[in-house]
Design a protein around this motif. Structure first.
Motif, PDB file in Angstrom:
ATOM      1  N   ALA A   1      19.386  10.357  90.511  1.00 24.44           N
ATOM      2  CA  ALA A   1      20.679  10.987  90.224  1.00 24.44           C
ATOM      3  C   ALA A   1      20.670  11.649  88.852  1.00 24.44           C
ATOM      4  N   VAL A   2      20.022  11.001  87.872  1.00 26.45           N
ATOM      5  CA  VAL A   2      19.919  11.575  86.524  1.00 26.45           C
ATOM      6  C   VAL A   2      19.118  12.864  86.563  1.00 26.45           C
ATOM      7  N   LEU A   3      17.975  12.817  87.254  1.00 27.92           N
ATOM      8  CA  LEU A   3      17.104  13.993  87.300  1.00 27.92           C
ATOM      9  C   LEU A   3      17.776  15.153  88.013  1.00 27.92           C
TER      10      LEU A   3
ATOM     11  N   GLY B   1      25.422   5.227  88.031  1.00 25.42           N
ATOM     12  CA  GLY B   1      25.162   6.287  89.002  1.00 25.42           C
ATOM     13  C   GLY B   1      26.413   7.077  89.343  1.00 25.42           C
ATOM     14  N   ALA B   2      27.574   6.394  89.330  1.00 25.67           N
ATOM     15  CA  ALA B   2      28.839   7.090  89.596  1.00 25.67           C
ATOM     16  C   ALA B   2      29.363   7.825  88.368  1.00 25.67           C
ATOM     17  N   LEU B   3      28.979   7.378  87.169  1.00 25.82           N
ATOM     18  CA  LEU B   3      29.479   7.990  85.932  1.00 25.82           C
ATOM     19  C   LEU B   3      28.654   9.194  85.497  1.00 25.82           C
ATOM     20  N   ILE B   4      27.389   9.274  85.929  1.00 29.16           N
ATOM     21  CA  ILE B   4      26.499  10.346  85.466  1.00 29.16           C
ATOM     22  C   ILE B   4      27.043  11.737  85.797  1.00 29.16           C
ATOM     23  N   PRO B   5      27.548  11.989  87.006  1.00 27.06           N
ATOM     24  CA  PRO B   5      28.088  13.330  87.265  1.00 27.06           C
ATOM     25  C   PRO B   5      29.271  13.697  86.371  1.00 27.06           C
ATOM     26  N   LEU B   6      29.985  12.686  85.861  1.00 28.41           N
ATOM     27  CA  LEU B   6      31.139  12.951  85.014  1.00 28.41           C
ATOM     28  C   LEU B   6      30.734  13.202  83.566  1.00 28.41           C
ATOM     29  N   GLU B   7      29.617  12.643  83.138  1.00 30.08           N
ATOM     30  CA  GLU B   7      29.151  12.792  81.761  1.00 30.08           C
ATOM     31  C   GLU B   7      27.632  12.980  81.772  1.00 30.08           C
TER      32      GLU B   7
ATOM     33  N   LYS C   1      15.707  11.861  98.792  1.00 30.84           N
ATOM     34  CA  LYS C   1      16.481  12.396  97.670  1.00 30.84           C
ATOM     35  C   LYS C   1      15.581  13.101  96.655  1.00 30.84           C
ATOM     36  N   ILE C   2      14.406  12.527  96.400  1.00 29.56           N
ATOM     37  CA  ILE C   2      13.477  13.162  95.462  1.00 29.56           C
ATOM     38  C   ILE C   2      12.956  14.479  96.037  1.00 29.56           C
ATOM     39  N   LEU C   3      12.785  14.508  97.356  1.00 32.84           N
ATOM     40  CA  LEU C   3      12.237  15.696  98.007  1.00 32.84           C
ATOM     41  C   LEU C   3      13.083  16.936  97.750  1.00 32.84           C
ATOM     42  N   LYS C   4      14.398  16.760  97.593  1.00 34.15           N
ATOM     43  CA  LYS C   4      15.290  17.902  97.416  1.00 34.15           C
ATOM     44  C   LYS C   4      15.028  18.642  96.108  1.00 34.15           C
ATOM     45  N   THR C   5      14.613  17.913  95.073  1.00 32.43           N
ATOM     46  CA  THR C   5      14.418  18.537  93.759  1.00 32.43           C
ATOM     47  C   THR C   5      12.951  18.631  93.357  1.00 32.43           C
ATOM     48  N   HIS C   6      12.100  17.754  93.873  1.00 32.09           N
ATOM     49  CA  HIS C   6      10.684  17.736  93.496  1.00 32.09           C
ATOM     50  C   HIS C   6       9.815  17.598  94.748  1.00 32.09           C
TER      51      HIS C   6
END
Length: 737
Positions: free
Chosen positions: A285-287, A246-252, A329-334
């Motif tokens: 976080a991925v989505l 979860g911490a690495l996803i924003p970097l890659e 968190k899901i509400l923000k995007t979906h």
């Protein structure tokens, strides 16, 4: 020699052990402090003996007393002495005491370096194990620097027991001595593939904790962690790895596409709620990071929402809270995926845990649409009426206002309904001033922005003023927040007094509103509210005077208001007093003009002389009297003419700078430079004054902007003067129909 040994054994038998100490403390509840003081004196005597058995027993009792809050730092040297015992039984007691009482400021800690190194290199597994465990509690920078190599050697021990402890201890070494991370990182990476699951779990924990501080440095380990995630069956290891991803996803971002499938499989297969939550959290976080580039991700979103529904419906309050948190968190995007579970979220408002109710409340904030706004607000008002606890009730009121006003009233289709909601909220008992101000600001905002709702809003505010008057007459005090709403009610009734005029469907409410605003109870309101009442009484009066056609009624109305304003003339509040005095003098002048005009009109009517009858002079004088009265009414009404229009906060920036205006140029001659005491005095020419300093740039800009924008110049006594100017922090230039 035998006698010495026998004497030592007898002393040990006669000494109090830990069980005796605990029993004695329980038996001396009334004199516990005195008893413990006596025991400490006995322990000090025991520590002076040569027998290591007696000293170990004394240190054991000191450990218990330290847990009760007593300081044992004075026994530091004795603790080190017991730590050096060759017997593991005594050594363990010494290390336990050191782990509880030693810290960075302990003087004797420097004596433990060689002692700990000796135990770390001991052939006895348990000696090395107890040293590793205790060292983590009193690790210092010097100890980390001196013992780092010895601990790294134990990371490659043949015994998993020592490897696991050494790996965990290295985290404390890295914190105290960061330079050791580089030489130890290779061995730490090897432990991720250790055959022992305990060592592997320890390595994962250490790396995950390090990655929290700087994830970028551990991005190269992603393939290795991905392999562990797909092969490991240890839930706690999986949780740590998933958190790291979860911490690495924003970097890659490319990493997210690889993780969707294994995470989805884990969500389907796991029964552990903690692991399920972490998987959902990482999928979210991925989505969020790659939603634009990931195809067919709606299935993953629906899966997460369905699993979160299970968490929210669980009886465990912690799982329910986590489910609501992830749903936010899901509400923000979906948002559409979450809105389908509106009823489930509404049920959480009845939960006995206030934190869950507040979390559900914040979730509802983002679930609002034009179709369900009225339904959600209605249910929230019902919850507000039966809510327990002032904090939760306050949050409900704030959320209702926030839900309706978000995005410039985007979801409101009926502003009359919203004004009714605000009036209903204002009627709640126990409302605080801050909430009253929020309701008042909304009423003012809507009334100014939405022209179509002004008539309805003005009549609702008139009813509020009159009903509050009845409450005062019956002895009801109302709430402190309602006083703030009265501020807005008085202003709206005064500014939009024409909306209170009668028509085919409703009666004229101006006279009744004017009477309600000038009753003695108003003197009990705060000064700033009284000032608005006084000012808007004059507005109402001016509107009534213009609408009234009977001269006698106009004089009677003026005289009546003059009498009522006298109670404000001697107010203790300066603002109220100033407004009342100005209004009183204005009305006195108006009354005088009205009486003179009425008198001349009356004289013309009863003038039956021959001259007047023949040439029509009487009718001319009568017409002149009516014209004077009408002119007085129009001039008085002209003081408050002009409509307030909403102005955007950034309107000043859009005002073009007039040609030829140089804001950097001096307005007058620049001031002379400061003269030194050694300079010769300079004679000034007669008839010229010294130059005045340049006006502040912001002030000049504001003045030019206001004149260029053509904004209406309202009286400074009006409470909304800032809303009419181009440079004021007013409302956006947007109207709603």
């Amino acid at each position: 020699m035998a006698l010495v040994r026998v004497k030592g054994v007898l002393d040990h038998v006669l000494d109090k052990n830990l069980q005796d100490l605990v029993r004695g403390i329980r038996n001396h509840k009334d004199t516990e402090g005195k008893y413990i003081s006596e025991c400490i004196e006995e322990i000090k005597q025991e520590l002076k003996q040569e027998s290591l058995v007696v000293k170990a027993n004394a240190i054991n009792k000191l450990v218990y007393l330290q847990m009760l809050g007593y300081d044992i730092s004075w026994a530091g040297f004795n603790i080190v002495e017991v730590m050096s015992s060759p017997k593991f039984t005594f050594k363990r007691i010494g290390y336990l005491a050191a782990s509880q009482s030693f810290h960075d400021g302990t003087d004797v800690i420097m004596l433990t370096t060689n002692l700990v190194r000796k135990d770390l290199n001991s052939t006895n597994t348990y000696d090395a194990g107890v040293a590793l465990s205790s060292l983590s509690c009193f690790m210092t920078g010097d100890l980390a620097h001196d013992l780092a190599n010895d601990i790294m050697v134990l990371m490659t021990s043949t015994k998993p027991y020592l490897r696991k402890k050494a790996v965990l201890l290295m985290y404390k070494v890295f914190l105290r001595f960061p330079d050791s991370l580089k030489p130890a990182f290779g061995r730490l990476k090897e432990k991720l593939e250790d055959p022992d699951p305990g060592v592997q779990s320890a390595a994962v924990n250490v790396i995950c904790e390090l990655a929290r501080k700087n994830p970028q440095n551990y991005l190269s380990l992603a393939p290795l962690f991905f392999k562990l995630m797909t092969t490991s069956t240890n839930n706690w290891v999986l949780i740590k790895i998933i958190k790291l991803f979860g911490a690495l996803i924003p970097l890659e971002p490319r990493l997210g596409k690889k993780l969707i499938e294994p995470l989805t499989n884990l969500i389907h297969s796991t029964s552990a709620m903690s692991l399920l939550y972490e998987c959902i959290n990482t999928v979210i976080a991925v989505l969020i990071s790659i939603s634009s580039g990931l195809q067919n991700h709606a299935t993953s979103v629906q899966l997460c929402v369905q699993k979160l529904q299970i968490l929210i419906e669980d009886s465990d309050q912690n799982l329910k809270y986590l489910g609501l948190l992830a749903m936010t968190k899901i509400l923000k995007t979906h948002p559409k995926s979450v809105q389908a579970h509106k009823e489930l979220i509404m049920q959480c408002l009845d939960d006995k845990d206030e934190s869950i109710r507040l979390r559900a409340l914040s979730l509802l904030y983002g679930m609002v649409s034009k179709k369900n706004l009225m339904e959600i607000v209605k249910k929230l008002i019902v919850h507000m009426e039966k809510a327990e606890g002032a904090h939760y009730r306050d949050e409900l009121l704030s959320k209702i206002i926030g839900i309706c006003s978000q995005n410039d009233y985007r979801f409101i289709t009926n502003f009359e309904w919203y004004v009714s909601v605000l009036v209903e909220l204002a009627a709640h008992k126990g409302m605080k001033p801050a909430q009253g101000r929020a309701i008042a600001n909304q009423l003012l905002d809507v009334a100014i922005r939405v022209q179509q709702v002004r008539r309805f809003a003005a009549r609702q505010m008139s009813l509020l003023l009159r009903n509050h008057t009845f409450d005062k007459q019956r002895g009801g005090g109302g709430s402190a927040g309602l006083v703030e709403v009265l501020y807005a009610a008085a202003w709206i009734c005064g500014e939009f007094a024409v909306c209170l005029a009668g028509d085919e469907e409703s009666e004229d409410a101006r006279r009744a509103t004017l009477e309600a605003m000038s009753l003695p109870y108003v003197l009990q309101l705060p000064g700033e509210v009284q000032a608005v009442f006084v000012h808007n009484q004059v507005k109402l009066y001016a509107n009534l005077l213009l609408a009234e056609s009977d001269a006698e009624e106009r004089v009677a109305l003026t005289t009546e208001l003059l009498t009522r304003l006298e109670q404000f003339v001697h107010s203790e509040d300066l603002e109220v007093q100033e407004r009342a005095v100005c209004a009183h003098q204005l009305l006195k002048c108006t009354a005088k003009a009205l009486r003179q005009a009425a008198a001349s009109k009356t004289a013309a009517i009863f003038d039956v002389g021959d001259v007047a009858t023949e040439d029509g002079a009487g009718s001319t004088a009568e017409a002149d009297g009516d014209a004077v009265i009408d002119r007085v009414a129009k001039e008085l009404s002209g003081l408050f003419a002009g409509e307030l229009n909403p102005v955007a906060p950034k309107a000043q920036r859009k005002v073009p700078l007039p040609e030829g205006l140089d804001l950097d140029a001096w307005i007058n001659e620049p001031p002379a430079p400061p003269k030194s005491e050694f300079d010769e005095p300079v004679k000034r020419k007669s008839g010229k004054s010294s130059g005045r300093k340049k006006e502040p740039e912001a002030a000049v800009s504001a003045t030019v902007g206001a004149s260029a924008s053509g904004a209406t110049n309202y009286s400074s006594s009006d409470p909304t003067v800032a809303w009419g100017g181009a440079s004021g922090g007013g409302f956006e230039q947007k109207e709603y129909h």
